[in-house]
Design an enzyme around this catalytic site. Sequence first.
Site, PDB file in Angstrom:
ATOM      1  N   LYS A  74       0.850  -1.195   0.000  1.00 22.34           N
ATOM      2  CA  LYS A  74       0.000   0.000   0.000  1.00 22.34           C
ATOM      3  C   LYS A  74       0.884   1.243   0.000  1.00 22.34           C
ATOM      4  O   LYS A  74       1.886   1.318   0.729  1.00 22.34           O
ATOM      5  CB  LYS A  74      -0.908  -0.018   1.231  1.00 22.34           C
ATOM      6  CG  LYS A  74      -1.908   1.129   1.276  1.00 22.34           C
ATOM      7  CD  LYS A  74      -2.849   0.969   2.474  1.00 22.34           C
ATOM      8  CE  LYS A  74      -3.892   2.073   2.526  1.00 22.34           C
ATOM      9  NZ  LYS A  74      -4.865   1.880   3.635  1.00 22.34           N
ATOM     10  N   SER A 149      -9.460   1.877   2.393  1.00 22.94           N
ATOM     11  CA  SER A 149      -8.545   2.616   1.537  1.00 22.94           C
ATOM     12  C   SER A 149      -7.460   1.756   0.889  1.00 22.94           C
ATOM     13  O   SER A 149      -6.765   2.205  -0.013  1.00 22.94           O
ATOM     14  CB  SER A 149      -7.880   3.730   2.343  1.00 22.94           C
ATOM     15  OG  SER A 149      -7.127   3.196   3.439  1.00 22.94           O
ATOM     16  N   SER A 173     -10.175  -0.382   6.464  1.00 17.00           N
ATOM     17  CA  SER A 173      -9.474  -0.210   5.183  1.00 17.00           C
ATOM     18  C   SER A 173      -8.744  -1.428   4.663  1.00 17.00           C
ATOM     19  O   SER A 173      -8.298  -1.433   3.514  1.00 17.00           O
ATOM     20  CB  SER A 173      -8.494   0.967   5.273  1.00 17.00           C
ATOM     21  OG  SER A 173      -9.200   2.177   5.351  1.00 17.00           O
TER      22      SER A 173
END
Length: 454
Positions: A74, A149, A173
């Site tokens: 990420k 996210s 997320s």
Amino acid sequence: MNLLSLSEALIEKKISPIEIVKHSLNSIEKKNSIYNIFITVCEEEALEAATLAEKEISKGIVKGPFHGIPVAIKDVIFTQGIRTTMGSKLYKNFVPSYNATVINKLIDAGAIIIGKANNHEFAYGPTGDRSFIGPCRNPYNPNKITGGSSSGSAAAIAADMAFAALGTDTGGSIRIPASACGIVGMKPTFGLISKYGIYNTAYTLDHPGPMTKTVKDNAIMLNLLAGYDSKDVHSINRTRENYTRLIGQSIAGKVIGLPSYYFNNIDKEVKTAIDKVIKVFQEQGAFIKEIELRGIEEISESQIITIQAEAYAVHAENIRKHGIDYDSEVYERLQSSKNVLGYEYVTAQQKRQQLINGYNNVFEEVDILLTPTLPILPTNINQRELVLGDNIEHVRHALLRLTSPTNYTGNPSLSVPCGLSTNGLPIGFQLIGMHGEESLLYQFGYSYEQNTPQ
């Protein structure tokens, strides 16, 4: 192939790290323009690491199950010498001078960073469709959200671009995109994995965690990532354990709690899928008990107050200096976040342990909680409202409703895929346990996985 199968093939020299990396890179080249999963592809670095891994494995030097395995990262997790953008125009050229602790652990284990995955700007949004390079798109339907996210991290696995990924979870997320993309995602106990070198979203809510194709792969990845780190003030110092230790053991006689709060106002197809999950567990000898959770509404409210206050504290200076460079929706959300009053934040922290204790009282009655991960199916890119039952609900609220409480309480929460909707979109269920009970979650998740046609 899942991570374990791939690792075994590597050790037996049936396939090479270079072949695996080239497979991932070819998949990225073919699909990334469609799904917008990677912000930065580390082709040169990955091939160099694969060459080294191949030499080591050929000499019998095997560092573990991640040796030679491509992993997506990420893009809020710092990688030395590799661009880390936070999904934002503000940091589009930022290159960290050091690695996050989790990155060093992966590198030491021989894992290969295949690229930096797209994410909702500054990890402040559950849809995954707000990033300076554009929305991340769902591999099951590119018109649908991946959830966020950790959007690209989940999508990279679902699209066969990586065999595992690192995500972060502040209100869901990891679990939201795991459910929306049909993979396994774990938000572990708060402080179990170091946050050092990860861009803050909310100081006391952020949880890094593993994202994989299967439950056992996930447990193995947690074995690698967990551990005390003096560089993280929230890191917990506890005895290390093997998170696969309960995998394969019977769940007969265990009690699964169904908390009513998590079953209110959910999509009919989600309910049908969860009912089937319950039946699978019952067939394995588990008992089902409907329960009420103490203080759950207060927990949800306090989580919102906490994330708003802490997120604005993270961004206050950047907002003042560079507000024009933020995504408009993220900017507006942060601006509204500064309206939280000081006493509201303090109150939310003062009563936190009391609310956590009240939540955990339920585990005197049950071994584990079972809930939907999401009350809805993945929505359209940029859709912001939906009709659920008789109510119009904001998509953001719906996505966060069932995942965010355990960010405030810190309880481990695992999302496991449980089939597809009639229009082919993934659905996931969530398992929640006491602090430190990740092994139990994996026991249940694996039990479901092994007793369900894949």
